[in-house]
Scaffold this motif. Sequence first.
Motif, PDB file in Angstrom:
ATOM      1  N   THR A  56     -43.080 -43.787  36.225  1.00 50.75           N
ATOM      2  CA  THR A  56     -43.114 -44.756  35.121  1.00 50.75           C
ATOM      3  C   THR A  56     -44.453 -44.658  34.399  1.00 50.75           C
ATOM      4  O   THR A  56     -44.510 -44.614  33.164  1.00 50.75           O
ATOM      5  N   ASP A 152     -38.345 -36.035  31.548  1.00 53.95           N
ATOM      6  CA  ASP A 152     -38.306 -36.958  32.681  1.00 53.95           C
ATOM      7  C   ASP A 152     -37.743 -36.143  33.845  1.00 53.95           C
ATOM      8  O   ASP A 152     -36.523 -36.030  34.020  1.00 53.95           O
ATOM      9  N   GLN A 155     -36.499 -36.625  39.035  1.00 51.54           N
ATOM     10  CA  GLN A 155     -35.598 -36.144  40.081  1.00 51.54           C
ATOM     11  C   GLN A 155     -35.640 -34.623  40.215  1.00 51.54           C
ATOM     12  O   GLN A 155     -34.957 -34.066  41.053  1.00 51.54           O
ATOM     13  N   SER A 176     -41.711 -37.986  39.843  1.00 51.99           N
ATOM     14  CA  SER A 176     -41.791 -39.193  40.670  1.00 51.99           C
ATOM     15  C   SER A 176     -41.934 -38.820  42.141  1.00 51.99           C
ATOM     16  O   SER A 176     -41.247 -37.918  42.623  1.00 51.99           O
ATOM     17  N   LYS A 181     -37.230 -40.303  46.188  1.00 53.90           N
ATOM     18  CA  LYS A 181     -37.212 -38.950  45.629  1.00 53.90           C
ATOM     19  C   LYS A 181     -37.437 -37.903  46.742  1.00 53.90           C
ATOM     20  O   LYS A 181     -37.766 -38.249  47.871  1.00 53.90           O
TER      21      LYS A 181
END
Length: 376
Positions: A56, A152, A155, A176, A181
């Motif tokens: 984030t 992004d 993952q 992340s 994860k």
Amino acid sequence: MIPFNKPAITGREEVYMKEAMLSGHLSGDGEFTKKCNLWIEEKFKAKKALLTTSCTHALEMAAILADIKEGDEVIMPSYTFVSTANAFVVRGARIVFVDVRPDTMNINENLIEQAITLKTKAIVPVHYAGIACEMDAIMELAKKYNLIVIEDAAQGVMSTYKGKYLGTIGHLGCYSFHETKNYNCGEGGALVINDAQFIERAEIIREKGTNRARFFRGQVDKYSWVDIGSSYLPSEINAAFLYAQLENADLINSYRLDCWNTYFKGLKDLESKGKVVLPTVPETVMHNAHMFYLKVSDLDERTKLITYLKSRSIHTVFHYVPLHSSQAGREYGQMNGEDNFTTKESERLIRLPLYFNISLDEIQSVINELNNFYEV
Ligand SMILES: *Cc1c(COP(=O)(O)O)cnc(C)c1O
């Protein structure tokens, strides 16, 4: 009981955390943070990697670096986690959501161009389940319209697209290391910088808007407030934990792939009988087995299946509530074009347990229970 997730533990975490503890340096950017940054840079051939407190926060840094301002538009799928959108909304952007492809649940690259306006600043592809978006098409559009691409890749750590690691293809990439994860330190992330023009400002934003990084390198004789920023650097304890995971990344990755392939083979029969749909992995992609999901007929069947598996002590989950129809999503953005697949497909999707410390026997028992449910 088979839980949906258990955070991976590989063995060295405690040793490294203790080392960090005894080093006398617990705040950010100590030896373990440097080791993690370097590991990412070398393994993924990234120009620059900076550990952050979360994905984030890496996305928030990316939004600042992309100079997102009030009224700018940012294009992304509606089928994603809230942070993908929030990071840009806090800078004042309007989110323009684009439908997904049903085969990968990634943004449909063919619908992006029609969503571009004079206000568009960035495209944020989300590599769902660690399976890459069609990055060639996306990068071409970005070039044509002079847009910034922020992957992004929360993952997608360790996955590739045409041989390139995810997170290193766009101008910026975000990882992340949350406990859900593949590689984790509880809460953590990284910003990957592939366009050198962003490096110096990224260091400043991450250090509360100060030029402290330059000060430590002896490039300025005192540090001060030079730009906007926040505290985006994780503690050495987190970095130490993470380094133990990164050192074992190949081991974690190959075991997760074994699990994924066990599910895939074990459920092929259900798919050929038309009961479920299994994930698609395009030929250009090497994935990291972040997630094993399947699609059932509809919402009603999914609810029954989750309840059935729960009664057999198997915990499964689903996500996401499409952002464009959520309360904040309606306020801060809108769908461009039709929602042909986002809502319909998200209601059919169920995620099965997959983590480093699950056994292949446990996976087999999930497969058996799925076969029992469909009575095949
Ligand atoms: C997990 C996730 C995030 C957020 O990651 P944090 O490290 O928890 O902030 C963002 N985007 C996607 C697609 C994710 O799966």
